[in-house]
Write an enzyme that holds these catalytic residues in place. Structure first.
Site, PDB file in Angstrom:
ATOM      1  N   LYS A  42     -66.476 -17.053 -33.773  1.00  0.00           N
ATOM      2  CA  LYS A  42     -66.643 -18.514 -33.216  1.00  0.00           C
ATOM      3  C   LYS A  42     -65.834 -19.072 -32.201  1.00  0.00           C
ATOM      4  O   LYS A  42     -64.715 -18.788 -32.375  1.00  0.00           O
ATOM      5  CB  LYS A  42     -66.454 -19.408 -34.824  1.00  0.00           C
ATOM      6  CG  LYS A  42     -66.707 -20.737 -34.345  1.00  0.00           C
ATOM      7  CD  LYS A  42     -66.845 -21.632 -35.598  1.00  0.00           C
ATOM      8  CE  LYS A  42     -65.401 -22.346 -35.830  1.00  0.00           C
ATOM      9  NZ  LYS A  42     -65.063 -23.313 -35.181  1.00  0.00           N
ATOM     10  N   ASP A  69     -69.340 -23.549 -30.890  1.00  0.00           N
ATOM     11  CA  ASP A  69     -69.278 -24.528 -31.744  1.00  0.00           C
ATOM     12  C   ASP A  69     -68.540 -25.659 -30.890  1.00  0.00           C
ATOM     13  O   ASP A  69     -67.522 -26.048 -31.025  1.00  0.00           O
ATOM     14  CB  ASP A  69     -68.218 -24.088 -32.808  1.00  0.00           C
ATOM     15  CG  ASP A  69     -68.060 -25.415 -33.980  1.00  0.00           C
ATOM     16  OD1 ASP A  69     -68.997 -26.085 -34.122  1.00  0.00           O
ATOM     17  OD2 ASP A  69     -67.143 -25.316 -34.622  1.00  0.00           O
ATOM     18  N   LYS A  71     -70.082 -28.745 -30.843  1.00  0.00           N
ATOM     19  CA  LYS A  71     -70.450 -30.072 -31.510  1.00  0.00           C
ATOM     20  C   LYS A  71     -70.722 -31.487 -30.413  1.00  0.00           C
ATOM     21  O   LYS A  71     -70.277 -32.172 -30.287  1.00  0.00           O
ATOM     22  CB  LYS A  71     -69.173 -30.627 -32.237  1.00  0.00           C
ATOM     23  CG  LYS A  71     -68.639 -29.681 -33.328  1.00  0.00           C
ATOM     24  CD  LYS A  71     -67.613 -30.183 -34.320  1.00  0.00           C
ATOM     25  CE  LYS A  71     -67.411 -29.364 -35.415  1.00  0.00           C
ATOM     26  NZ  LYS A  71     -66.606 -27.995 -35.010  1.00  0.00           N
ATOM     27  N   ASP A  74     -74.475 -36.597 -27.243  1.00  0.00           N
ATOM     28  CA  ASP A  74     -74.866 -37.404 -26.038  1.00  0.00           C
ATOM     29  C   ASP A  74     -76.389 -37.600 -26.067  1.00  0.00           C
ATOM     30  O   ASP A  74     -76.892 -37.500 -26.977  1.00  0.00           O
ATOM     31  CB  ASP A  74     -74.485 -36.714 -24.754  1.00  0.00           C
ATOM     32  CG  ASP A  74     -73.830 -37.563 -23.645  1.00  0.00           C
ATOM     33  OD1 ASP A  74     -74.358 -38.447 -23.266  1.00  0.00           O
ATOM     34  OD2 ASP A  74     -72.741 -37.102 -23.161  1.00  0.00           O
ATOM     35  N   THR A 133     -66.250 -33.023 -42.156  1.00  0.00           N
ATOM     36  CA  THR A 133     -65.621 -33.056 -43.285  1.00  0.00           C
ATOM     37  C   THR A 133     -64.303 -33.740 -43.285  1.00  0.00           C
ATOM     38  O   THR A 133     -63.590 -34.173 -44.499  1.00  0.00           O
ATOM     39  CB  THR A 133     -65.233 -31.510 -43.919  1.00  0.00           C
ATOM     40  OG1 THR A 133     -64.480 -30.876 -42.942  1.00  0.00           O
ATOM     41  CG2 THR A 133     -66.558 -30.807 -44.351  1.00  0.00           C
ATOM     42  N   ARG A 225     -58.342 -18.365 -41.342  1.00  0.00           N
ATOM     43  CA  ARG A 225     -57.010 -17.722 -41.733  1.00  0.00           C
ATOM     44  C   ARG A 225     -56.732 -16.679 -43.020  1.00  0.00           C
ATOM     45  O   ARG A 225     -56.042 -15.985 -42.876  1.00  0.00           O
ATOM     46  CB  ARG A 225     -56.128 -19.081 -41.986  1.00  0.00           C
ATOM     47  CG  ARG A 225     -55.632 -19.756 -40.692  1.00  0.00           C
ATOM     48  CD  ARG A 225     -55.048 -21.067 -41.120  1.00  0.00           C
ATOM     49  NE  ARG A 225     -56.359 -21.949 -41.651  1.00  0.00           N
ATOM     50  CZ  ARG A 225     -56.445 -23.299 -41.769  1.00  0.00           C
ATOM     51  NH1 ARG A 225     -55.299 -24.011 -41.781  1.00  0.00           N
ATOM     52  NH2 ARG A 225     -57.511 -23.929 -42.311  1.00  0.00           N
TER      53      ARG A 225
HETATM   54  O1  C5P Z   1     -59.023 -20.819 -41.227  1.00  0.00           O
HETATM   55  P1  C5P Z   1     -60.136 -21.419 -41.634  1.00  0.00           P
HETATM   56  O2  C5P Z   1     -60.931 -20.502 -42.563  1.00  0.00           O
HETATM   57  O3  C5P Z   1     -59.937 -22.818 -42.557  1.00  0.00           O
HETATM   58  O4  C5P Z   1     -61.084 -21.976 -40.659  1.00  0.00           O
HETATM   59  C1  C5P Z   1     -62.285 -22.401 -40.634  1.00  0.00           C
HETATM   60  C2  C5P Z   1     -62.723 -22.675 -39.232  1.00  0.00           C
HETATM   61  O5  C5P Z   1     -63.876 -23.639 -39.543  1.00  0.00           O
HETATM   62  C3  C5P Z   1     -62.038 -23.521 -38.092  1.00  0.00           C
HETATM   63  O6  C5P Z   1     -62.432 -23.041 -36.885  1.00  0.00           O
HETATM   64  C4  C5P Z   1     -62.237 -24.805 -38.674  1.00  0.00           C
HETATM   65  O7  C5P Z   1     -62.185 -25.776 -37.349  1.00  0.00           O
HETATM   66  C5  C5P Z   1     -63.803 -24.775 -38.950  1.00  0.00           C
HETATM   67  N1  C5P Z   1     -64.398 -26.052 -39.359  1.00  0.00           N
HETATM   68  C6  C5P Z   1     -63.910 -26.403 -40.761  1.00  0.00           C
HETATM   69  N2  C5P Z   1     -64.475 -27.439 -41.431  1.00  0.00           N
HETATM   70  C7  C5P Z   1     -65.621 -27.892 -40.823  1.00  0.00           C
HETATM   71  C8  C5P Z   1     -65.955 -27.569 -39.462  1.00  0.00           C
HETATM   72  C9  C5P Z   1     -65.439 -26.633 -38.919  1.00  0.00           C
HETATM   73  O8  C5P Z   1     -63.213 -25.677 -41.076  1.00  0.00           O
HETATM   74  N3  C5P Z   1     -66.279 -28.802 -41.479  1.00  0.00           N
END
Ligand code: C5P
Length: 246
Positions: A42, A69, A71, A74, A133, A225
Protein backbone atom coordinates in the site's frame (compact mmCIF):
# COMPACT_ATOMS: atom_id res chain seq x y z
CA UNK A 1 -27.39 -18.31 11.10
CA UNK A 2 -26.81 -17.30 7.46
CA UNK A 3 -23.45 -18.32 5.93
CA UNK A 4 -21.17 -15.30 5.44
CA UNK A 5 -20.86 -14.01 1.87
CA UNK A 6 -17.38 -14.80 0.51
CA UNK A 7 -15.29 -12.85 -1.99
CA UNK A 8 -12.45 -14.04 -4.25
CA UNK A 9 -10.61 -17.26 -3.32
CA UNK A 10 -7.13 -16.17 -2.23
CA UNK A 11 -4.27 -17.76 -0.34
CA UNK A 12 -3.50 -16.23 3.08
CA UNK A 13 -0.36 -14.61 1.68
CA UNK A 14 -2.30 -13.10 -1.23
CA UNK A 15 -4.69 -11.46 1.24
CA UNK A 16 -1.98 -9.48 3.02
CA UNK A 17 -1.32 -5.90 1.98
CA UNK A 18 1.56 -4.25 3.81
CA UNK A 19 1.45 -0.45 4.06
CA UNK A 20 4.59 1.44 3.13
CA UNK A 21 4.19 3.79 6.09
CA UNK A 22 7.62 5.33 5.64
CA UNK A 23 8.64 8.91 4.86
CA UNK A 24 10.46 8.36 1.57
CA UNK A 25 11.34 6.19 -1.38
CA UNK A 26 14.66 5.03 0.03
CA UNK A 27 13.03 3.51 3.14
CA UNK A 28 10.19 2.12 1.02
CA UNK A 29 12.49 0.23 -1.32
CA UNK A 30 14.51 -1.14 1.60
CA UNK A 31 11.29 -2.54 3.11
CA UNK A 32 10.01 -3.98 -0.18
CA UNK A 33 13.32 -5.72 -0.82
CA UNK A 34 13.56 -7.04 2.75
CA UNK A 35 10.22 -8.84 2.38
CA UNK A 36 10.14 -10.37 -1.11
CA UNK A 37 7.29 -12.72 -0.11
CA UNK A 38 4.92 -9.74 0.20
CA UNK A 39 3.10 -9.43 -3.12
CA UNK A 40 0.82 -6.48 -2.35
CA UNK A 41 1.94 -3.10 -0.99
CA UNK A 42 0.00 0.00 0.00
CA UNK A 43 1.29 3.42 -0.98
CA UNK A 44 -0.44 6.10 1.05
CA UNK A 45 -0.51 9.86 1.04
CA UNK A 46 2.71 10.45 2.98
CA UNK A 47 4.87 8.37 0.65
CA UNK A 48 3.12 9.46 -2.55
CA UNK A 49 3.35 13.15 -1.64
CA UNK A 50 7.04 12.78 -0.75
CA UNK A 51 8.16 10.46 -3.54
CA UNK A 52 5.58 10.71 -6.32
CA UNK A 53 5.10 7.93 -8.84
CA UNK A 54 8.74 6.79 -8.65
CA UNK A 55 7.83 4.42 -5.84
CA UNK A 56 5.09 2.93 -8.03
CA UNK A 57 7.65 2.32 -10.76
CA UNK A 58 9.92 0.58 -8.23
CA UNK A 59 7.04 -1.68 -7.19
CA UNK A 60 6.05 -2.46 -10.80
CA UNK A 61 9.66 -3.32 -11.66
CA UNK A 62 9.55 -5.91 -8.87
CA UNK A 63 6.24 -7.36 -10.13
CA UNK A 64 4.28 -6.22 -7.06
CA UNK A 65 0.60 -5.40 -6.76
CA UNK A 66 -0.16 -1.84 -5.65
CA UNK A 67 -2.87 -0.35 -3.47
CA UNK A 68 -2.67 3.40 -4.11
CA UNK A 69 -4.43 4.81 -1.06
CA UNK A 70 -4.90 8.44 -2.02
CA UNK A 71 -8.46 8.84 -0.64
CA UNK A 72 -9.41 11.24 -3.44
CA UNK A 73 -12.35 13.57 -2.89
CA UNK A 74 -13.28 16.24 -5.42
CA UNK A 75 -15.78 17.30 -8.09
CA UNK A 76 -16.47 14.80 -10.90
CA UNK A 77 -14.23 16.44 -13.50
CA UNK A 78 -11.24 16.60 -11.17
CA UNK A 79 -11.84 13.07 -9.87
CA UNK A 80 -11.91 11.81 -13.46
CA UNK A 81 -8.61 13.53 -14.24
CA UNK A 82 -6.83 12.34 -11.10
CA UNK A 83 -8.09 8.79 -11.55
CA UNK A 84 -7.09 8.84 -15.23
CA UNK A 85 -3.54 9.65 -14.15
CA UNK A 86 -3.60 6.98 -11.41
CA UNK A 87 -5.05 4.42 -13.83
CA UNK A 88 -2.08 5.01 -16.10
CA UNK A 89 0.33 3.85 -13.38
CA UNK A 90 -1.02 0.31 -13.50
CA UNK A 91 -2.07 0.22 -9.87
CA UNK A 92 -4.48 -2.48 -8.66
CA UNK A 93 -6.55 -0.64 -6.05
CA UNK A 94 -7.26 3.08 -5.72
CA UNK A 95 -9.24 4.78 -2.94
CA UNK A 96 -11.71 7.65 -3.19
CA UNK A 97 -14.09 9.03 -0.56
CA UNK A 98 -17.67 7.83 -1.01
CA UNK A 99 -18.86 11.22 0.27
CA UNK A 100 -17.75 12.75 -3.06
CA UNK A 101 -21.16 11.53 -4.33
CA UNK A 102 -22.47 9.36 -7.12
CA UNK A 103 -21.42 11.50 -10.10
CA UNK A 104 -17.85 11.89 -8.80
CA UNK A 105 -17.57 8.17 -7.99
CA UNK A 106 -18.77 7.16 -11.44
CA UNK A 107 -16.35 9.71 -12.98
CA UNK A 108 -13.52 8.24 -10.87
CA UNK A 109 -14.10 4.69 -12.08
CA UNK A 110 -14.50 5.84 -15.70
CA UNK A 111 -11.37 8.00 -15.51
CA UNK A 112 -9.33 5.17 -14.00
CA UNK A 113 -10.43 2.82 -16.78
CA UNK A 114 -9.60 5.40 -19.45
CA UNK A 115 -6.14 6.04 -18.03
CA UNK A 116 -5.37 2.33 -17.88
CA UNK A 117 -6.59 1.75 -21.41
CA UNK A 118 -4.41 4.58 -22.73
CA UNK A 119 -1.38 3.16 -20.90
CA UNK A 120 -2.11 -0.41 -21.95
CA UNK A 121 -2.56 -1.77 -18.43
CA UNK A 122 -5.37 -3.33 -16.43
CA UNK A 123 -7.76 -0.78 -14.89
CA UNK A 124 -7.53 -0.41 -11.13
CA UNK A 125 -10.43 -1.38 -8.93
CA UNK A 126 -11.61 1.90 -7.43
CA UNK A 127 -12.74 1.35 -3.84
CA UNK A 128 -14.50 3.68 -1.44
CA UNK A 129 -13.65 5.00 1.97
CA UNK A 130 -17.07 4.91 3.62
CA UNK A 131 -16.20 6.81 6.79
CA UNK A 132 -12.81 7.53 8.29
CA UNK A 133 -12.37 5.40 11.40
CA UNK A 134 -11.19 8.53 13.21
CA UNK A 135 -14.82 9.70 13.01
CA UNK A 136 -16.79 8.02 15.78
CA UNK A 137 -20.47 8.28 16.64
CA UNK A 138 -19.95 11.55 18.51
CA UNK A 139 -18.12 13.36 15.68
CA UNK A 140 -20.56 11.91 13.14
CA UNK A 141 -23.53 13.49 14.86
CA UNK A 142 -21.98 16.59 16.48
CA UNK A 143 -19.60 17.64 13.68
CA UNK A 144 -21.01 16.10 10.51
CA UNK A 145 -24.66 16.29 11.63
CA UNK A 146 -25.29 12.69 10.55
CA UNK A 147 -27.61 11.18 13.11
CA UNK A 148 -27.56 7.52 12.01
CA UNK A 149 -25.33 4.94 13.73
CA UNK A 150 -21.81 4.52 12.28
CA UNK A 151 -22.50 1.05 10.87
CA UNK A 152 -25.70 2.18 9.11
CA UNK A 153 -23.86 5.14 7.64
CA UNK A 154 -20.95 2.94 6.50
CA UNK A 155 -23.41 0.54 4.88
CA UNK A 156 -25.27 3.39 3.18
CA UNK A 157 -22.01 4.77 1.77
CA UNK A 158 -20.85 1.33 0.62
CA UNK A 159 -24.13 0.76 -1.23
CA UNK A 160 -23.82 4.23 -2.80
CA UNK A 161 -20.30 3.32 -3.94
CA UNK A 162 -21.48 0.02 -5.39
CA UNK A 163 -24.43 1.65 -7.16
CA UNK A 164 -22.01 4.22 -8.60
CA UNK A 165 -19.94 1.43 -10.19
CA UNK A 166 -17.13 1.07 -7.65
CA UNK A 167 -15.62 -2.32 -6.89
CA UNK A 168 -15.23 -2.32 -3.14
CA UNK A 169 -14.65 -0.44 0.08
CA UNK A 170 -12.17 0.03 2.88
CA UNK A 171 -13.80 -0.89 6.16
CA UNK A 172 -13.23 -2.10 9.68
CA UNK A 173 -13.31 -5.90 9.95
CA UNK A 174 -16.19 -5.33 12.39
CA UNK A 175 -18.24 -3.96 9.47
CA UNK A 176 -17.18 -6.64 6.96
CA UNK A 177 -20.04 -9.12 7.42
CA UNK A 178 -22.71 -6.44 7.11
CA UNK A 179 -21.12 -4.71 4.11
CA UNK A 180 -20.47 -8.03 2.33
CA UNK A 181 -24.09 -9.08 2.83
CA UNK A 182 -25.30 -5.67 1.59
CA UNK A 183 -22.98 -5.34 -1.41
CA UNK A 184 -22.25 -8.93 -2.49
CA UNK A 185 -19.20 -11.11 -2.98
CA UNK A 186 -17.78 -9.16 -5.94
CA UNK A 187 -17.56 -5.98 -3.87
CA UNK A 188 -14.11 -6.36 -2.33
CA UNK A 189 -13.56 -5.40 1.27
CA UNK A 190 -10.13 -4.19 2.27
CA UNK A 191 -9.68 -4.07 6.04
CA UNK A 192 -7.08 -2.34 8.18
CA UNK A 193 -7.44 -2.68 11.96
CA UNK A 194 -6.17 -6.27 11.92
CA UNK A 195 -4.04 -7.63 14.75
CA UNK A 196 -2.88 -11.20 15.38
CA UNK A 197 -3.46 -12.21 19.02
CA UNK A 198 0.28 -12.02 19.73
CA UNK A 199 0.74 -8.45 18.40
CA UNK A 200 0.42 -5.10 20.18
CA UNK A 201 -2.86 -3.33 19.38
CA UNK A 202 -1.08 0.05 19.13
CA UNK A 203 -3.58 2.76 18.21
CA UNK A 204 -6.01 0.30 16.57
CA UNK A 205 -8.84 0.38 19.10
CA UNK A 206 -11.22 -2.14 17.52
CA UNK A 207 -8.81 -4.65 16.03
CA UNK A 208 -9.74 -8.16 14.88
CA UNK A 209 -7.49 -11.17 14.27
CA UNK A 210 -6.65 -12.05 10.63
CA UNK A 211 -8.58 -15.33 10.79
CA UNK A 212 -11.70 -13.70 12.21
CA UNK A 213 -11.50 -10.82 9.73
CA UNK A 214 -11.43 -13.23 6.78
CA UNK A 215 -14.26 -15.30 8.29
CA UNK A 216 -16.28 -12.09 8.62
CA UNK A 217 -15.87 -11.34 4.90
CA UNK A 218 -12.67 -9.31 4.58
CA UNK A 219 -10.99 -10.02 1.23
CA UNK A 220 -7.72 -8.18 1.82
CA UNK A 221 -6.07 -7.31 5.14
CA UNK A 222 -3.90 -4.23 5.52
CA UNK A 223 -1.40 -5.25 8.18
CA UNK A 224 1.43 -2.88 9.01
CA UNK A 225 3.18 -2.72 12.36
CA UNK A 226 2.60 -6.35 13.42
CA UNK A 227 4.84 -7.16 10.43
CA UNK A 228 7.08 -4.14 9.95
CA UNK A 229 7.85 -3.61 13.66
CA UNK A 230 8.23 -7.31 14.50
CA UNK A 231 11.63 -8.58 15.66
CA UNK A 232 11.38 -11.07 12.80
CA UNK A 233 9.02 -9.72 10.09
CA UNK A 234 9.29 -12.87 7.96
CA UNK A 235 8.27 -15.04 10.90
CA UNK A 236 5.41 -12.60 11.62
CA UNK A 237 4.09 -13.03 8.05
CA UNK A 238 4.35 -16.82 8.34
CA UNK A 239 2.49 -16.81 11.68
CA UNK A 240 -0.27 -14.57 10.27
CA UNK A 241 -0.69 -16.94 7.31
CA UNK A 242 -0.80 -19.97 9.63
CA UNK A 243 -3.41 -18.23 11.76
CA UNK A 244 -5.58 -17.59 8.69
CA UNK A 245 -5.52 -21.26 7.70
CA UNK A 246 -6.06 -22.74 11.16
O1 C5P B 1 0.29 -0.58 11.36
P1 C5P B 1 -1.16 -0.85 11.08
O2 C5P B 1 -1.49 -2.30 10.84
O3 C5P B 1 -2.09 -0.22 12.08
O4 C5P B 1 -1.39 -0.09 9.68
C1 C5P B 1 -2.67 0.04 9.12
C2 C5P B 1 -2.61 0.84 7.86
O5 C5P B 1 -3.95 1.03 7.40
C3 C5P B 1 -2.00 2.22 7.99
O6 C5P B 1 -1.39 2.55 6.73
C4 C5P B 1 -3.20 3.10 8.26
O7 C5P B 1 -3.00 4.42 7.84
C5 C5P B 1 -4.24 2.41 7.38
N1 C5P B 1 -5.62 2.66 7.77
C6 C5P B 1 -6.11 2.37 9.02
N2 C5P B 1 -7.42 2.62 9.33
C7 C5P B 1 -8.21 3.13 8.39
C8 C5P B 1 -7.74 3.41 7.11
C9 C5P B 1 -6.41 3.16 6.84
O8 C5P B 1 -5.39 1.88 9.88
N3 C5P B 1 -9.47 3.33 8.68
Amino acid sequence: MKAPVKGPALTPLERIIVPLDVPGQHEAIALIDALPEVAFWKVGLELFVSSGPAVLTALKERGKRIFLDLKLHDIPNTMAGACRAAGGYGVDLLTVHATAGEAALAAAQAGAAEGALAAGCEPPRVIAVTLLTSIGLESLSAELKVTMPVIDYAQHMAVLAKDSGLGGAVCSPHEAAILKAACGKDFWLVCPGVRPVWAQKGDQQRAMTPGNAVSAGADYLVIGRPITQADDPKRAIARICEEMTS
